[in-house]
Design an enzyme around this catalytic site. Structure first.
Site, PDB file in Angstrom:
ATOM      1  N   GLY A 221      32.220 -96.301  39.475  1.00  9.03           N
ATOM      2  CA  GLY A 221      31.020 -96.774  40.146  1.00  9.03           C
ATOM      3  C   GLY A 221      30.754 -96.003  41.423  1.00  9.03           C
ATOM      4  O   GLY A 221      31.095 -94.818  41.536  1.00  9.03           O
ATOM      5  N   GLU A 245      36.902 -93.965  40.055  1.00  2.01           N
ATOM      6  CA  GLU A 245      35.978 -92.825  39.986  1.00  2.01           C
ATOM      7  C   GLU A 245      34.754 -93.225  40.804  1.00  2.01           C
ATOM      8  O   GLU A 245      34.033 -94.151  40.439  1.00  2.01           O
ATOM      9  CB  GLU A 245      35.592 -92.531  38.544  1.00  2.01           C
ATOM     10  CG  GLU A 245      34.626 -91.377  38.408  1.00  2.01           C
ATOM     11  CD  GLU A 245      34.063 -91.259  37.009  1.00  2.01           C
ATOM     12  OE1 GLU A 245      32.861 -90.938  36.881  1.00  2.01           O
ATOM     13  OE2 GLU A 245      34.807 -91.495  36.037  1.00  2.01           O
ATOM     14  N   CYS A 282      27.809 -89.253  35.579  1.00  2.00           N
ATOM     15  CA  CYS A 282      28.652 -88.989  36.739  1.00  2.00           C
ATOM     16  C   CYS A 282      28.923 -87.499  36.916  1.00  2.00           C
ATOM     17  O   CYS A 282      29.338 -87.076  37.998  1.00  2.00           O
ATOM     18  CB  CYS A 282      29.970 -89.750  36.618  1.00  2.00           C
ATOM     19  SG  CYS A 282      30.809 -89.511  35.042  1.00  2.00           S
TER      20      CYS A 282
END
Length: 509
Positions: A221, A245, A282
């Site tokens: 997140g 992460e 991401c």
């Protein structure tokens, strides 16, 4: 904690669809963790764990249509993308089942006594054991692969650790459905359904990381949310590993020779990578160092054309949309920052893709332009144009840790001519995955994969993708001088489980 209702929301309209659950109270979090802790003994048998994981994959596939429909209603990611992501999730579950069957992850090492060594070596037998209950914090942008049945859960169960998942508020209905599938798969193999717990709510997530029976946590997140949980995990009376992460800029360097050789292809490739999934990956490339001059101009024209042809898309929720619009506006207001294609609101519920350009020298020193070195979640990237290699080095030296770093080289540079090797050496300290002539979006589930990087990309040196992700949920223990009859079967000389191991210095497979 107040037990507020949990609603499923359609991001295409912003309207509530249905009430799914209520936010978990402290007592309910405690009950979920204790149920998971009580179930840990049922995972002791590796054969049971492997069978459980494979059955979970089978039952997720059997429920595919309903799961994808619910996921699309809550995320707007589209049936094609979600069907592929569910397939990836099932592959992960089976891959960890294979790892469990093989047994190498236990890292068995046996040394018999050796009085001739200096100092003498006693009888030592080492392997890895599961940590205990793992708290899993679901990601917004991967409702299958990084959520209830995602890589953290699959690897934790493979290690022999029960899990309690904190559902993401963007897909609560899907989270409930997937948790039910996992529990059915568990019961089919005699494992209590409490082996997979599920809780909703922000406060529940905080309670979860503080619970004394939680032994580790996995998070995907934001930097802000992840850092708060990371600090809470470290501040416990007994600190626990927190594998988070948090965020990544994923820099890209385009050499002048590469731009001269294939500027149009690089521009088109960047557009596809930065807008994939409406820029909600991401590993989206968020900063690109590209040359000034004619070759760089060709690259920018190609990027402009490709991004301009990209349709507006829906972000995962209203908060992300608001943050994206505000973030690109703030960046675009900086002096000497240009917007060849303006990103922002595409409609009442959508956003349009775009990119910003700036001279690389603006980023070389600390100041107002530092904002351009921070991740902006959504379909936008920053192109910093450099005049020489010194400017490239100066910008790279200012970057924080990243999940990925990419360099585009010419054919000659890739063959060893020029600065290719130097650039790889400069990028290696910045990221966990370094790419040459590719794009970072797309993280293969493979034994050699590493999805992690220096902080703030991740809070540990481990990976959340690939077979070695299982190592996060285990710790080594050594027995010294223990009689053979008392040893676990994994450490006995006759190797009754047929495990790969290192036996008196020899690797046995």
């Amino acid at each position: 904690m107040a037990a507020a209702p949990v609603w499923s929301v359609d991001p295409r309209t912003g309207k509530q669809r249905e009430q799914v659950a209520v936010e978990a109270t402290a007592q309910e979090v405690d009950a979920a963790v204790r149920a998971a802790h009580a179930a840990r003994g049922s995972l002791a048998d590796r054969a049971v764990r492997a069978a459980f994981l494979r059955t979970a994959a089978e039952q997720l596939e059997a429920a595919k249509d309903g799961l994808v429909e619910t996921a699309d209603a809550e995320t707007a990611l589209g049936p094609v993308r979600l069907t592929g992501e569910l397939a990836r999730t099932c592959y992960q579950l089976r891959a960890f089942a294979d790892i469990v069957d093989e047994g190498a992850f236990l890292d068995v090492i046996i040394n018999h006594p050796d009085d001739t060594a200096t100092p003498p070596i006693p009888d030592l037998r080492r392997y890895k054991v599961p940590l205990g209950v793992v708290a899993v914090y679901s990601a917004s942008n991967f409702p299958f692969a990084f959520s209830v049945a995602g890589g953290d859960t699959a690897s934790a169960l493979g290690a022999g650790c029960p899990v309690v998942v904190k559902a993401h508020p963007d897909h609560p209905a899907l989270s409930e459905l997937v948790a039910k599938v996992l529990r059915r798969a568990a019961v089919a193999h005699g494992v209590p359904e409490g082996v997979v717990g599920l809780v909703h709510g922000f406060e529940a997530g905080v309670e979860l990381v503080k619970h004394p029976l939680v032994a580790a946590a996995g998070f995907t997140g934001s930097v802000r949310g992840g850092r708060a949980l990371f600090d809470a995990a470290a501040a416990r009376p007994t600190p626990i590993p927190f594998h988070g992460e948090l965020g990544s800029l994923n820099p890209v360097v385009v050499t002048e020779a590469a731009a001269a050789e294939r500027a149009e292809a690089i521009g088109t490739g960047l557009a596809g990578s930065m807008t994939l999934g409406v820029g909600q990956f991401c590993v989206k490339p968020g900063l690109v160092l590209a040359p000034s001059g004619a070759a760089g101009d060709r690259f920018l024209k190609s990027l402009t054309d490709a991004v301009s042809d990209t349709d507006a898309g829906v972000l995962l929720d209203r908060r992300m949309r608001d943050n994206f619009i505000a973030g690109v506006a703030e960046r675009g207001e900086l002096p000497d920052v240009e917007t060849p294609v303006t990103p922002g609101a595409g409609g009442e519920h959508t956003v349009s893709a775009g990119f910003l350009t700036v001279a690389a020298e603006k980023l070389a020193e600390e100041g107002a332009y530092d904002l351009l070195l921070e991740e902006c979640f959504g379909p936008v990237t920053v192109v910093a144009r450099y005049d020489d290699d010194t400017q490239v080095q100066s910008v790279l030296s200012r970057l924080p840790g990243n999940l990925t770093a990419t360099v585009h080289l010419s054919a000659e540079e890739a063959a060893g001519e020029g600065r290719g090797a130097e650039l790889l050496a400069e990028l290696t300290p910045l990221a966990g995955r370094v790419l040459v002539n590719g794009w970072p979006t797309g993280v293969a589930v493979a034994p050699a994969q590493h999805h992690g990087g220096p902080y703030p990309a991740t809070t540990s040196t481990s990976t959340s993708v690939g077979g070695t992700a299982i190592e996060r949920w285990m710790r080594p223990v050594v027995y010294q001088g223990a009689p053979e009859a008392l040893l676990p079967p994994e450490l006995r000389d006759d190797n009754p489980l047929g495990l790969p191991r290192r036996f008196d210095g020899r690797l046995e497979r």
